[in-house]
Structure formats: structure tokens, C-alpha cells
Design an enzyme around this catalytic site. Structure first.
Site, PDB file in Angstrom:
ATOM      1  N   HIS A 289       0.475  -1.085   0.072  1.00  0.00           N
ATOM      2  CA  HIS A 289      -0.068  -0.285  -0.121  1.00  0.00           C
ATOM      3  C   HIS A 289       0.888   1.354   0.151  1.00  0.00           C
ATOM      4  O   HIS A 289       1.025   2.376   1.102  1.00  0.00           O
ATOM      5  CB  HIS A 289      -0.562  -0.018   1.398  1.00  0.00           C
ATOM      6  CG  HIS A 289      -2.055  -0.811   1.227  1.00  0.00           C
ATOM      7  ND1 HIS A 289      -2.533  -1.748   1.661  1.00  0.00           N
ATOM      8  CD2 HIS A 289      -2.739  -1.180  -0.283  1.00  0.00           C
ATOM      9  CE1 HIS A 289      -3.539  -2.287   1.276  1.00  0.00           C
ATOM     10  NE2 HIS A 289      -3.304  -2.606   0.555  1.00  0.00           N
TER      11      HIS A 289
ATOM     12  N   GLU B 214      -6.998  -8.369   3.539  1.00  0.00           N
ATOM     13  CA  GLU B 214      -5.604  -9.577   4.159  1.00  0.00           C
ATOM     14  C   GLU B 214      -7.267 -10.062   4.313  1.00  0.00           C
ATOM     15  O   GLU B 214      -7.442 -11.217   3.929  1.00  0.00           O
ATOM     16  CB  GLU B 214      -5.287  -9.145   4.864  1.00  0.00           C
ATOM     17  CG  GLU B 214      -4.530 -10.642   6.028  1.00  0.00           C
ATOM     18  CD  GLU B 214      -3.323  -9.466   7.574  1.00  0.00           C
ATOM     19  OE1 GLU B 214      -3.339  -8.906   6.851  1.00  0.00           O
ATOM     20  OE2 GLU B 214      -3.948 -10.296   8.166  1.00  0.00           O
TER      21      GLU B 214
END
Ligand code: DC
Length: 522
Positions: free
Chosen positions: A267, A351
Site C-alpha cells: 500500500h 487480507e
């Protein structure tokens, strides 16, 4: 004048307290006698007749312990539940009990946290046993004060005589030796010099001489402090490093085949752009990749996405972090064993999407602090997103435990994450401003920001361009931390920009040039 923390550690009667108090007066600093705080715990345990082996009772006592400390020219005035106990804690009985109670982990945890709070504004002199090693490992000046045990016994004996207490020199000597032994040999935060402390033997020194020496050392340190530090364990974790390496290797080894990552590999938009230049592209959906090399990033992916990749004839390189992989296996295993699974985390995070795909219709997600919906569930399994904070998992378990007959809890929080969070928290406790570097959509970076915000002012930035010049120029000291998806390069750029704003010219060219805050292991 810069405000620093001065840590003075050493055995009983080595001259710490009187030197520390005088030094603080001379510098206009606050003095904190941490031994007195352990003595207060001992006094309270004695008053309540709590045996030191009764840890639940000691723990309950610590939860309600109300210690306040006021400054006076004669030392700290200590109040326990609003009552002055300054003299009551000085008996030999309390001294011995303090040494014993200070070896109990929950007592140390509470006292260390209080000491860090009291000292966070700096301009403080603290004396004790573990100030330089545990409480303020980043203290700018650390002194380890020693003296021959017989000399120390003589001093303590004279003090007792001056107070009109009838004492035996041999008994004083024996008790000092016992306390030295206990304080130095306990498993948690034992008395020992910090690696960067200055040892001073006061066996043949007078008080004035000691104060003068420390005053000079303090002035030297005040002029040379590093007011900008990086938290230990900042930046890329091994799972992220591994994923990036696999992607770069794949791009190099197969120049004729397109290389994709399913979703951004980390990210961090700047880094993703750099990879793009090296022919590593981001695909949003598994269905759009055909006959290519696909890197599964460290967050992992959902089962159905993996199936689509296989059907598309792709070569899959699985860089799912082993910690994340374990959560997939656990979710699946618990479902197979008939446990409804509660997953702690952010349901929108990739996730979590991967984790949930290994569950069944009874699998639910609960965000930190949210109420879990478990009506009618007799048994449950709890599994956490790897970047959660342990206290969030603990809070969830506290809510679930009274409601179910059987609870299976898996601590799936990654060690690198907890280490980074702990180091960040300690740095934040003693910083005027924290700079948290990482993607604005990075879950672990957001968590670091929320940890820092509990303690001090804090900015979450992706690049050095977002630094607030006004805040930087007025804040000192400043701490820096970075999430698992922040490259070293970005940390260096932020550090250098802060230095430039501060008008300093000693810039970093490698991450090793940045002073790192390290908590010594004890
Ligand atoms: O410095 P003192 O004698 O007042 O301390 C009393 C006891 O408290 C000592 O025997 C060990 C403990 N102590 C500690 O464990 N850590 C500190 N920072 C200070 C004191």
C-alpha cells in the site's frame, strides 16, 4: 537550553538520590525518585496484608493505586490515595519489601508506564535501577553510580543513627547485600548498567563533587542531543521484502512475459509506480490476467481469485506472508471442526477478504472495538488480522468469554508488527511530535498513527511533501516511524526534509545514518 532526560541508576545508597535531587535543582529540572514509587507499592501491599505471591490481588491493587508526586527542595513528596507517605516508606521493612515487590512484572509494567508519563516532557532527572535500560532507553545522559558495599553500608548506618533509629551495622550491611543480589538477579529489568551509561564510583567522592561532575556531563549532553529519532523496526517487514524480491526476480528472469501483481504489492503508491517502470503491473481482478506471471502479494488473496488465475493459464508465484497463510489454514481448520469463526479486523482490507474466503456461512468479521454478534453460539474460534494490536484482540476475548462455553483463541498477530508497534509507542510517549510514514490506505500504518495519537501530536504522511513545516519547526523532539509498506528510501527523504526544515545540514544517505531509538532487552 534543550530539555533532556537524565537517568541515574545504581545500587542502594550509592548516592543516586541526593545527587539526582541536587542536579535537578541546579538544572531547573524535575526530579523523580522511582525507588519511592516501588516503596509506595510495598507499603500499600503491607497495609492491605496482600502476600506477594498472590498475583491477582497484587494486580487488583495496582489497578486502583493512586500515587501522586510533588516536588520539594528536600526531594519528592509522595502521596498515596491522597495521604503523605514520604516518611512511612523509608523503614527498613519497606525497603526490603520494595525490592521484592519490584520483581513482579505487573508492578513494573504499571510503574514504568507511570514513570514514562511523568518524564515525557523531558527536563527530568530520574533515579532507580532500570531507568537507562528500560524506562527511558533513549535518555540522553545515563549514569551508573556505584560504591563499595561497605562504604554504602556505613552511609546507610549513619543516616539511621542521625534519624535516631537503633540499628546494627552488620544487619545494615547484610540487608544491603541481599537487596543488591535481588535487584541484580531478578529476571525482569534487573539492575545493570546500560551499554551507553557512564559509570561513576562514589566510594571516595563527596556530594558536591558528584553533583558538579554530573552537571558538567549534563551540559555536554544538552548541547549534543539528537532531537530526531526513528523507531526501531520501522519500515518493510520480511514478508513485504520477500514479495518485492520475488516480483523483481520474476520480471528479470522472464522479460518476454508480462508480470502482474493482483492488487498493489504494497500500500504505497510511489513504490507501485516505480515497479510499474520495471514492468511489474497491477491488475485489479484475477479474471483480467491471462497467460502471465502473477505474484500473489503478502496480504494473500481469496480462494476464488486463485482459481480464476489457474483457469487463466497463469504461472503463480505465491508471496503470501507466512503469517497470513497461517490465518487461512486456521480459518479453514476451525470451520472443518465445526467452530463458528470470528475474525477480528477491517472487513474491507484485502487480507481480511482472503481470510474470509477460507471460512463458511458462520464466519463473521468484527472490527476493533465493535460489538460481536454471537447470539446463540455455544462455541467459537477467534482469529485476528495479522496487523491488529494485541489489546484489541484481548478486548474482543473479554467480550466473548462470558458469552460462550468454549472459545478457541489464536494469536495470529505478526511479531514484526507488534515489535514495531511497541517501539513506536515508547518513542511516541517521549516525543513532542510523531511522523508516521506509509500509504494512507495501509492498515498497519493507520494502526501506528492511532497508537501515536494516544500519546502525542502526530502526522500520517505518504511522502515528504505532506510535512507541515510549521509543526516541524516548533516541535522537539520528533519521532519517526513507518509502516511495513514504507521503503527505506522514503524514510530517508522524510528524515532529510525534517532536517532541512530545522536548518540542519547533516543529512542521511542511508537508513543507517538515522539515529534509531532502541529499547535494550533486559
Ligand atoms: O532506590 P530505592 O532503594 O528507594 O528502591 C527501592 C527498591 O525499589 C529497590 O530495592 C529496587 C526497586 N527499584 C526498582 O526495581 N526499579 C527502580 N527504577 C527503582 C527502584
Amino acid at each position: 537550553m534543550k530539555r533532556i532526560i537524565i537517568a541515574i541508576d545504581g545500587p542502594a545508597a550509592s548516592g543516586k538520590s541526593s545527587t539526582a535531587r541536587r542536579l535537578a535543582q541546579r538544572l531547573g529540572y524535575i526530579y523523580l525518585d522511582t525507588g519511592a514509587m516501588y516503596r509506595a507499592c510495598a507499603l500499600e501491599a503491607r497495609k492491605k496484608a496482600i502476600a506477594l505471591e498472590d498475583i491477582p490481588a497484587i494486580s487488583a491493587m495496582m489497578d486502583t493505586l493512586d500515587i501522586t508526586i510533588a516536588q520539594s527542595p528536600h526531594g519528592n513528596i509522595l502521596m498515596l490515595h491522597g495521604k503523605d507517605i514520604t516518611d512511612a516508606i523509608r523503614s527498613e521493612e519497606v525497603s526490603n519489601l520494595a525490592s521484592a515487590i519490584s520483581a513482579i512484572p505487573i508492578v513494573r509494567e504499571k510503574m514504568v508506564s507511570l514513570q514514562r508519563k511523568l518524564g515525557r516532557d523531558k527536563a527530568v532527572v530520574l533515579d532507580g535501577r532500570d531507568i537507562g535500560t528500560v524506562v527511558f532507553p533513549q535518555a540522553e545522559l545515563k549514569i551508573f553510580m556505584i560504591a563499595d558495599v561497605e562504604e554504602r553500608a556505613k552511609r546507610r548506618y549513619r543516616e539511621l543513627q542521625d534519624k535516631g533509629v537503633i540499628a546494627s551495622y552488620d544487619k545494615v550491611l547484610k540487608e544491603l547485600q541481599e537487596r543488591d543480589f535481588n535487584d541484580s538477579n531478578r529476571s525482569i529489568a534487573p539492575l545493570k548498567p546500560a551499554a551507553d551509561s557512564i559509570s561513576i564510583d562514589t566510594s571516595h567522592m563527596g556530594l558536591e563533587e558528584q553533583v558538579e561532575l554530573l552537571y558538567k556531563l549534563a551540559l555536554q549532553r544538552i548541547r549534543s542531543v539528537a532531537p530526531l529519532m526513528l523507531a526501531q523496526h520501522s519500515g518493510f517487514c520480511f514478508g513485504v521484502r520477500r514479495a518485492i524480491k520475488l516480483a523483481l526476480d520474476a520480471a528479470m528472469q522472464s522479460p518476454d512475459k508480462p508480470v502482474y501483481t493482483l492488487g498493489e504489492i504494497i500500500h504505497n503508491p510511489q513504490f507501485v509506480k516505480e515497479l510499474e517502470e520495471q514492468n511489474i503491473h497491477v491488475a485489479k481482478n484475477a479474471s483480467e490476467i491471462i497467460d502471465s506471471i502473477v505474484i500473489i502479494r503478502s496480504h494473500g488473496i481469496a480462494k476464488n481469485e486463485e482459481q480464476l488465475l489457474i483457469e487463466g493459464g497463469n504461472t503463480i508465484i505465491d508471496a503470501t506472508c507466512p503469517y497470513v497463510k497461517r490465518t487461512h489454514e486456521l480459518v479453514q481448520e476451525m470451520c472443518e471442526q465445526g467452530y463458528p469463526v470470528v475474525i477480528l479486523g477491517d472487513s474491507h482490507h484485502p487480507e481480511l477478504i482472503g481470510m474470509v474466503s477460507y471460512g463458511n456461512q458462520e464466519t463473521t468479521v468484527v472490527a476493533a472495538g465493535e460489538e460481536p454478534n454471537i447470539i446463540g453460539k455455544q462455541k467459537l474460534a477467534v482469529i485476528s488480522q495479522t496487523t491488529q494490536k494485541l489489546e484489541n484482540l484481548q478486548a474482543l476475548v473479554d467480550k466473548l468469554l462470558p458469552e460462550c462455553k468454549e472459545l478457541r483463541i489464536f494469536n495470529t498477530i505478526c511479531i514484526a508488527t507488534s515489535k514495531r508497534q511497541d517501539a513506536t509507542e515508547t518513542l511516541a510517549e517521549t516525543s513532542d511530535l510523531m511522523i508516521v510514514i506509509g500509504g494512507h490506505n495501509s492498515s498497519n500504518t493507520k494502526m501506528l498513527h492511532s497508537i501515536c495519537s494516544k500519546h502525542t501530536s502526530c502526522m500520517h504522511i505518504e511522502t515528504e511533501a505532506e510535512l507541515d513545516q510549521n509543526m516541524i519547526s516548533t516541535a522537539t523532539p520528533i519521532g519517526i516511524t513507518a509502516g511495513a509498506s514504507t521503503p527505506d528510501e522514503m524514510i530517508i527523504r522524510v528524515y532529510n526534509k525534517i532536517k532541512q526544515i530545522k536548518g540542519e545540514s547533516d543529512l542521511a544517505t542511508s537508513i543507517r545514518d538515522i539515529p534509531t531509538f532502541k529499547e535494550e532487552s533486559c
